[in-house]
Write an enzyme that holds these catalytic residues in place. Structure first.
Site, mmCIF file in Angstrom:
data_model
loop_
_atom_site.group_PDB
_atom_site.id
_atom_site.type_symbol
_atom_site.label_atom_id
_atom_site.label_comp_id
_atom_site.label_asym_id
_atom_site.label_seq_id
_atom_site.Cartn_x
_atom_site.Cartn_y
_atom_site.Cartn_z
ATOM 1 N N SER A 131 0.839 -1.206 0.000
ATOM 2 C CA SER A 131 0.000 0.000 0.000
ATOM 3 C C SER A 131 0.874 1.257 0.000
ATOM 4 O O SER A 131 1.779 1.348 -0.832
ATOM 5 C CB SER A 131 -0.965 -0.076 1.190
ATOM 6 O OG SER A 131 -2.040 0.796 1.011
ATOM 7 N N ASP A 144 -10.276 -3.870 -5.216
ATOM 8 C CA ASP A 144 -9.864 -2.880 -4.213
ATOM 9 C C ASP A 144 -10.894 -1.751 -4.140
ATOM 10 O O ASP A 144 -11.163 -1.087 -5.136
ATOM 11 C CB ASP A 144 -8.492 -2.308 -4.603
ATOM 12 C CG ASP A 144 -7.779 -1.611 -3.456
ATOM 13 O OD1 ASP A 144 -8.471 -1.112 -2.556
ATOM 14 O OD2 ASP A 144 -6.531 -1.577 -3.465
ATOM 15 N N HIS A 196 -8.398 -4.781 -1.050
ATOM 16 C CA HIS A 196 -7.112 -4.182 -0.686
ATOM 17 C C HIS A 196 -6.331 -5.063 0.300
ATOM 18 O O HIS A 196 -6.835 -5.407 1.355
ATOM 19 C CB HIS A 196 -7.357 -2.806 -0.070
ATOM 20 C CG HIS A 196 -6.105 -1.985 0.062
ATOM 21 N ND1 HIS A 196 -5.335 -1.637 -1.020
ATOM 22 C CD2 HIS A 196 -5.498 -1.456 1.147
ATOM 23 C CE1 HIS A 196 -4.306 -0.913 -0.606
ATOM 24 N NE2 HIS A 196 -4.372 -0.794 0.708
#
Ligand SMILES: *[C@@H]1O[C@H](CO)[C@@H](O)[C@H](O)[C@H]1NC(C)=O
Ligand SMILES: *[C@@H]1O[C@H](CO)[C@@H](O)[C@H](O)[C@H]1NC(C)=O
Ligand SMILES: *[C@@H]1O[C@H](CO)[C@@H](O)[C@H](O)[C@H]1NC(C)=O
Ligand SMILES: *[C@@H]1O[C@H](CO)[C@@H](O)[C@H](O)[C@H]1NC(C)=O
Length: 327
Positions: A110, A233, A288
């Site tokens: 991330s 996501d 995610h």
């Protein structure tokens, strides 16, 4: 004179491993965690352990802004990214093992993915050979992500962000604001406020008039840069940011990296990297950070195994480690 060496250094030496350090020893792996996580978290170490299991002998270093895990977690929301990256640069450059390696591999989760890119562009000592990012916000975020239901620290700060993104105070203190990227949907151009005030992203993406050639040169030097998008996501808005794509939020239309000026005019070396076969666009299933062991092992085998990428051997490190011990 072994006693002169700080204990922390001894603990880092991979001498107890049953795998001999040979010329095929994998490069060290540095891992930068995401928002709300910390370097000491069990989940993160499971990933590092899997990297070692896949490529025995890998020395894994978890990037941290503070030795205290709670403070390290806080630093994922709070801090000036210019200073945070400079601190990581100093930490890696003075690390007894990493600084003696000819190169390292890097894995970013991330926001940790774009921060590793910042490290490469600005410092790159030790140099990164292969970079893999999962669900990173390389083209920024157009909306702030939701915090966890009980994450009050995150909630209170995200509340402050709204409407204040481009103030100097927010850009100097709130991490996600420094990779927030607002655009005019009609023209597709980044807003003037972003170009003027962004403390991180507009700079490392070389979006301002004055480009830093070192940034492009350093990124183009990678052997491989693999960018993973999570198919479903919904945390990163827009998720295509993980591939440096630009999304029109009104129409949903996505402009791919290769059709954007950042690539065509090669502001940060991505075109050069692509032309030598070094840029991989990958997708993986799930929301995610929905990482499976299978995908991770595939990544470790494809990008981080010794002998896979060219020159990926850690020649001479044994001698240098030995010298350190015998000082
Ligand atoms: C470009 O970036 C390098 C590495 O961070 C830095 O040393 C240099 O001063 C920068 N150059 C300009 C013109 O800002
Ligand atoms: C962030 O830190 C750098 C280095 O100390 C400083 O030059 C810059 O002004 C800071 N950013 C903001 C928005 O204050
Ligand atoms: C976006 O750009 C168009 C065309 O230049 C302009 O008319 C419009 O006011 C801009 N929108 C915003 C919100 O600035
Ligand atoms: C974005 O989508 C809107 C709505 O379809 C459209 O009016 C606008 O022209 C698009 N922007 C760009 C840069 O293509």
């Amino acid at each position: 004179m072994l006693h002169l060496l700080p204990l922390s250094i001894l603990a880092l030496l991979p001498l107890s491993t049953s795998t001999p350090l040979t010329k095929s020893t994998p490069l060290p792996l540095i891992i930068w965690h995401g928002l709300g996580d910390n370097y000491d978290a069990d989940g993160l170490h499971t990933v590092g352990d899997l990297a070692i299991e896949t490529n025995p002998g890998t020395f894994v270093y978890y990037i941290r802004l503070d030795e205290n895990p709670d403070s390290d977690k806080t630093a994922t929301f709070l801090g000036n990214l210019t200073e945070q990256i400079a601190q990581v640069c100093a930490d890696l450059a003075s690390h007894p093992i990493l600084s003696t390696a000819p190169a390292v591999n890097a894995l970013g989760f991330s926001q940790g993915g774009q921060f590793l890119r910042g490290y490469i562009e600005r410092c790159n000592y030790p140099p990164v050979r292969n970079l893999v990012t999962f669900g990173s916000q390389h083209n920024g975020i157009a909306k702030y992500q939701a915090c966890g239901p009980t994450d009050w620290l995150c909630k209170s700060w995200i509340g402050l962000l709204k409407g204040n993104t481009w103030t100097q105070y927010v850009q100097a203190h709130l991490v996600p604001a420094q990779y927030f990227r607002s655009t005019n949907d009609t023209t597709g151009e980044p807003d003037a406020d972003y170009l003027e005030h962004s403390n991180f992203l507009a700079d490392i993406n070389n979006e301002r008039e004055l480009k830093n050639a070192t940034y492009a040169a350093n990124l183009a030097k990678l052997d491989k840069f693999a960018m993973y998008v999570f198919e479903d996501d919904t945390t990163v808005i827009p998720k295509e940011s993980a591939w440096f794509a630009q999304t029109n939020l009104s129409s949903g239309h996505v402009t791919a990296l290769r059709d954007r000026a950042i690539y065509k005019e090669d502001w940060i070396g991505l075109k050069a990297l692509d032309e030598k076969g070094g840029l991989d666009f990958k997708t993986t299933k799930g929301g995610h950070m929905a990482l499976s062991d299978k995908v991770l092992v595939e990544v470790f085998e494809t990008y981080f195994a010794p002998g896979k990428a060219k020159k990926a051997s850690w020649d001479g490190v044994v001698d240098r480690v030995q010298e350190l011990i015998e000082l």
